[in-house]
Design an enzyme around this catalytic site. Structure first.
Site, short mmCIF file in Angstrom:
data_model
loop_
_atom_site.label_atom_id
_atom_site.label_comp_id
_atom_site.label_asym_id
_atom_site.label_seq_id
_atom_site.Cartn_x
_atom_site.Cartn_y
_atom_site.Cartn_z
N GLY A 502 -58.23 -80.79 -23.80
CA GLY A 502 -58.30 -80.62 -25.24
C GLY A 502 -58.80 -81.90 -25.88
O GLY A 502 -59.15 -82.87 -25.21
N GLY A 504 -59.16 -84.14 -30.03
CA GLY A 504 -58.90 -84.22 -31.46
C GLY A 504 -59.37 -85.55 -31.99
O GLY A 504 -60.15 -86.27 -31.35
N GLY A 507 -58.86 -88.60 -29.76
CA GLY A 507 -59.61 -88.66 -28.52
C GLY A 507 -59.41 -87.40 -27.70
O GLY A 507 -58.72 -86.47 -28.09
N SER A 508 -60.06 -87.39 -26.54
CA SER A 508 -60.01 -86.23 -25.65
C SER A 508 -58.96 -86.44 -24.56
O SER A 508 -58.65 -87.58 -24.19
CB SER A 508 -61.38 -86.01 -25.01
OG SER A 508 -62.36 -85.75 -26.01
N VAL A 509 -58.45 -85.33 -24.04
CA VAL A 509 -57.42 -85.37 -23.02
C VAL A 509 -57.94 -84.69 -21.76
O VAL A 509 -58.54 -83.62 -21.81
CB VAL A 509 -56.13 -84.66 -23.48
CG1 VAL A 509 -55.04 -84.79 -22.44
CG2 VAL A 509 -55.66 -85.23 -24.82
N ASP A 624 -49.57 -85.72 -37.78
CA ASP A 624 -50.50 -84.69 -37.32
C ASP A 624 -49.77 -83.56 -36.60
O ASP A 624 -50.09 -83.22 -35.45
CB ASP A 624 -51.57 -85.30 -36.42
CG ASP A 624 -52.74 -84.34 -36.18
OD1 ASP A 624 -52.99 -83.50 -37.06
OD2 ASP A 624 -53.38 -84.43 -35.12
#
Length: 832
Positions: A502, A504, A507-509, A624
């Site tokens: 995923g 956001g 950053g990316s995971v 968030d």
């Protein structure tokens, strides 16, 4: 100390016990005795008492007390802890000679130990877990189990200190999983009004700090400041001191126990999976428990099991180790013979360890070679170490206790190489020739052959261990550690960041795996981090200290120039949004989250946020909250992710919010109005997410004809008398819902999205409401949503700015879409 657990219990899962009046016997009297498979059950059906056999292989029986209504037998008190019954069929618990006694045949195994009384007595099992021996005429208590606790502290029990005798009442651990006899670990209150955990009744390794009467907390348990579930009491006068607690809502099933691990643990019962769930423990690191692995045993927090024996040694009792009792430690496979020769005795180097306690210092300045020679000449010397920083030689001639493995580059400053005396035949590199001599390496320099051989061996072992323990670690404020990864390590672990989970604004995971323990990890590659190296590490270590069952655990990080990554535990069931918003086929319908599970997710998320807001040293505002940041473990337990990251990107969220899908649909009005952000911004976002848990859809859905804004519909139904609350439920649940829980959730959500911060509840209050501890009043209609109902013009704002919000067309009212449309759009912007 105990209150630490009680504070955290404000995050416990709600467990609705079905309390009823039991027709079972709760009293032992002259007319009723307890034997064989007979049991007592308290009048409310909470506790049961009778003969039980602990574990799965034990042939011993004990008189114990456990929770009657739980599917897993959980014993909270044992009468005959150190005198088991071998045959329950020939044993009986009865009133005899003014006492409650346990007999096996004619042998007395246990008694309440009172002076004989001529009055008839009875023993009653109460619904709070107290077994009380009373006079049948006066009902006055002559003896009670609450005054003789075992390993479990129940509400109402007083763990006291007697100022006259200077003696403390104690909780004591079990010896192992099949033996409830008193173990080595105990909890007691001392004269300074502090609770402490002791090993063998002598060595303290944890304390709560003294009771602070002004703040009404234990000094080292600041979490006591905020509590809404338990009522705490501390009493002290000239004769005694004690601390106790009671429960406001008895529906919470939790227990505080001094575990056989030497840790104090708070657990709560999860009814959906029929298991006890660990919420908190102290000390947090297993290896902080003194002498947990026994003599010569090495404790390592990074391994499972935590204890191991060094090469050349074995568990003294393998059966005890199998039963999770490591206290007997390790013994040498080959007994030592007193000899000076290297052909008989050698030393096994154990690098990077915390040296054991109770060493003896050899007088005079010593180097490594002289230190070794001194130990070799002394037949009673078990091991030695040379402390380079002070050029001291330490030797051990008795039990080697509290030996702990450390990682390389740890910050404790006491990692050294520990040399353990072994028979040459047990050395890893030892081999036997025909003459029985050890093979020796050929080392240049014949005059110092022996010394250089030892040094060469040490160098080889150290080099190999350096390769093995490449990962550095930093120490957090609680004494635990965060792993420091290199970018190359994480690149390899994630297969060059190939499996994206995923992404956001932060950053990316990516999914990865660690080879050393075969565990899966989630690696977040941060974007746009402008902090310097020192500040970044400081913030990350702070995040790493924050641990709670409903928060994702940070395992480590990488910081190499502009490459900054965080390493988390991997959550096998992904994020909440993937389960709520996917279109599922008929075959996949079994994966739809049921209402009970959704409610537990809502409650667990609230507990995690309440911990961030109230229980951390500094309030942590998440900033968030949305389904994408609620992760689900293998049991669908909710864990809040990405907490603390707001501080890494700073307070300018404009970049973050424009790149995070759906985030703007969860923004509190104060984000747009420009006022200071508080924890109530998270409350607003939580309320928006709670609506989505109810409906199973995004709050805003746009079709070719209209834009649907679910909170508007929900608020209207909630505030309409006789409104059909069930109509708000996800249709995939087919109406299967606890209607009271649904009403409670919808009301709470409406309160959370109030425009004014002061009108929103704190997350701790949300927890109480969802648990049923507090009643929730009907909420006022949020002004921003009211504006949507009254004016279609506001739909333009939601559609264009947040791409995700407006109201259901059924709520529209007739009005003129002229200049008033513009003004109402402005009003909505200010409010939302």
């Amino acid at each position: 100390m105990v209150s630490f657990f009680f504070t955290l219990s404000s995050f416990f899962f709600f467990f609705p016990l079905s309390i009823h009046v039991s027709s079972a016997v709760d009293t032992i009297s002259a007319n009723f005795t307890l034997s064989c498979d007979q049991t007592l059950v308290s009048s409310g059906g909470t506790f049961e008492m009778g003969f039980f056999a602990p574990g799965t292989t034990s042939s011993n029986f004990y008189i114990g007390m456990w929770y009657h209504q739980l599917s897993q037998q959980t014993v909270v008190w044992v009468a005959n802890r150190d005198k088991p019954v071998s045959d329950k069929n020939t044993s009986v618990l009865k009133i005899s000679n003014g006492n409650l006694v346990l007999l096996e045949g004619e042998t007395l195994l246990w008694s309440t130990g009172l002076t004989s009384s001529s009055s008839p007595l009875k023993a009653v099992l109460l619904d709070d877990g107290n077994l009380v021996l009373t006079d049948e005429y006066s009902n006055s208590a002559l003896w009670q189990s609450f005054d003789h606790p075992g390993d479990t502290w129940l509400p109402g029990v007083k763990i006291r200190f007697d100022k006259r005798t200077k003696k403390s009442q104690r909780l004591t651990s079990w010896k192992n999983v099949e033996d409830p006899s008193p173990g080595l670990f105990s909890l007691e209150l001392d004269e300074s009004t502090a609770y402490k955990i002791l090993w063998n009744g002598t060595t303290q390794y944890w304390t709560s700090g003294a009771w602070n009467g002004q703040s009404k907390i234990f000094d080292l348990v600041p979490e006591m400041r905020r509590n809404y579930i338990y009522n705490f009491s501390f009493f002290s006068d000239a004769t005694e001191s004690y601390f106790t607690y009671t429960v406001y809502n008895h529906a919470n099933v939790s227990r505080l126990t001094l575990d056989l691990s030497g840790q104090i643990k708070q657990l709560s019962w999860l009814d959906n999976v029929k298991l006890w769930n660990l919420f908190w423990s102290q000390p947090r690191q297993q290896c902080k428990v003194y002498a947990y692995c026994g003599s010569f045993g090495i404790c390592n927090d990074e391994s499972q099991p935590f204890c191991r024996c060094p090469h050349g040694l074995r568990p003294k009792s393998q059966r005890d180790w199998d039963l999770q009792d490591y206290s007997a430690g390790c013994v040498r496979k080959t007994e030592l013979q007193c000899s000076r020769g290297d052909d008989v005795i050698q030393f096994l180097p154990l690098p990077n360890v915390k040296l054991p306690d109770k060493s003896e210092e050899v007088s005079g300045t010593k180097n490594l070679t002289v230190c070794r020679s001194d130990c070799l000449r002394n037949c009673s010397c078990e091991a030695y170490a040379h402390v380079e920083s002070s050029n001291r030689c330490l030797v051990w001639s008795k039990d080697v206790l509290n030996l702990r493995q450390l990682e390389e580059d740890n910050s404790e400053g006491n990692n050294n190489t520990f040399y353990l005396r072994l028979s040459a035949s047990d050395m890893p590199s030892a081999g036997s020739s025909s003459s029985g001599k050890s093979n020796k390496a050929v080392i240049v320099g014949g005059a110092v052959l022996g010394s250089l051989g030892v040094i060469a061996l040490v160098i080889l072992v150290v080099v190999s261990l350096i390769l093995r323990y490449r990962r550095r670690q930093v120490t957090k404020s609680d004494g635990s550690t965060l792993a420091v990864f290199s970018y190359r390590e994480l690149q390899n672990a994630t297969k060059n960041f190939s499996e994206k989970l995923g992404g956001g604004g932060f950053g990316s995971v990516f999914k990865g795996g660690l080879q050393e323990d075969s565990s899966d990890i989630a690696v977040k590659r941060l974007e746009g981090i402008s902090q310097g190296e020192k500040q970044f590490r400081t913030e990350v270590v702070t995040i790493g200290t924050i641990q709670h069952v409903n928060l994702v655990r940070l395992r480590g990080f990488c910081s190499e120039g502009n490459k900054k990554l965080l390493v988390y535990d991997y959550m096998s069931n992904g994020s909440l949004d993937s389960h709520l918003f996917t279109n599922q086929t008929a075959e996949e319908k079994k994966t739809v989250l049921g209402w009970k599970l959704r409610y537990q997710i809502a409650l667990g998320t609230a507990r995690g946020l309440a911990y961030l807001h109230d229980e951390c040293r500094d309030c942590i505002i998440h900033c968030d909250i949305k389904p994408e940041n609620i992760l689900l473990d293998s049991e669908f337990g909710p864990k809040v992710g990405d907490f603390g990251l707001a501080k890494l990107v700073g307070r300018d969220f404009s970049r973050v919010l424009t790149t995070m899908r759906g985030t703007r649909g969860y923004l509190a009005p104060e984000w747009i109005s420009g006022v200071a952000i508080t924890a109530k911004a998270d409350v607003y976002s939580y309320g928006m997410m709670l609506f989505e848990l109810v409906s199973g859809r995004r709050n805003t859905e746009q079709s070719s004809e209209r834009v649907r804004f679910f909170p508007c519909l929900a608020a209207t139904v909630v505030l309409t008398e006789d409104g059909d609350i069930r109509s708000l439920l996800d249709p995939r649940l087919e109406g299967e819902v606890d209607i009271e829980e649904l009403k409670r959730a919808c009301k709470v959500a409406c309160w959370c999205i109030q425009d004014e911060e002061g009108h929103r509840p704190a997350m701790s209050q949300v927890v109480q409401i969802l648990e049923g501890v507090l009643e929730v009043n009907p909420p006022p209609f949020p002004r921003s949503i009211q504006a949507l109902v009254e004016n279609d013009g506001s739909m333009v704002f939601f559609t264009e700015f947040s791409s995700s919000s407006t109201h259901d067309s059924s709520q529209k009212q007739s009005h003129s879409p002229s200049s008033s449309s513009s003004s109402s759009s402005k009003k909505t912007t200010e409010n939302v």
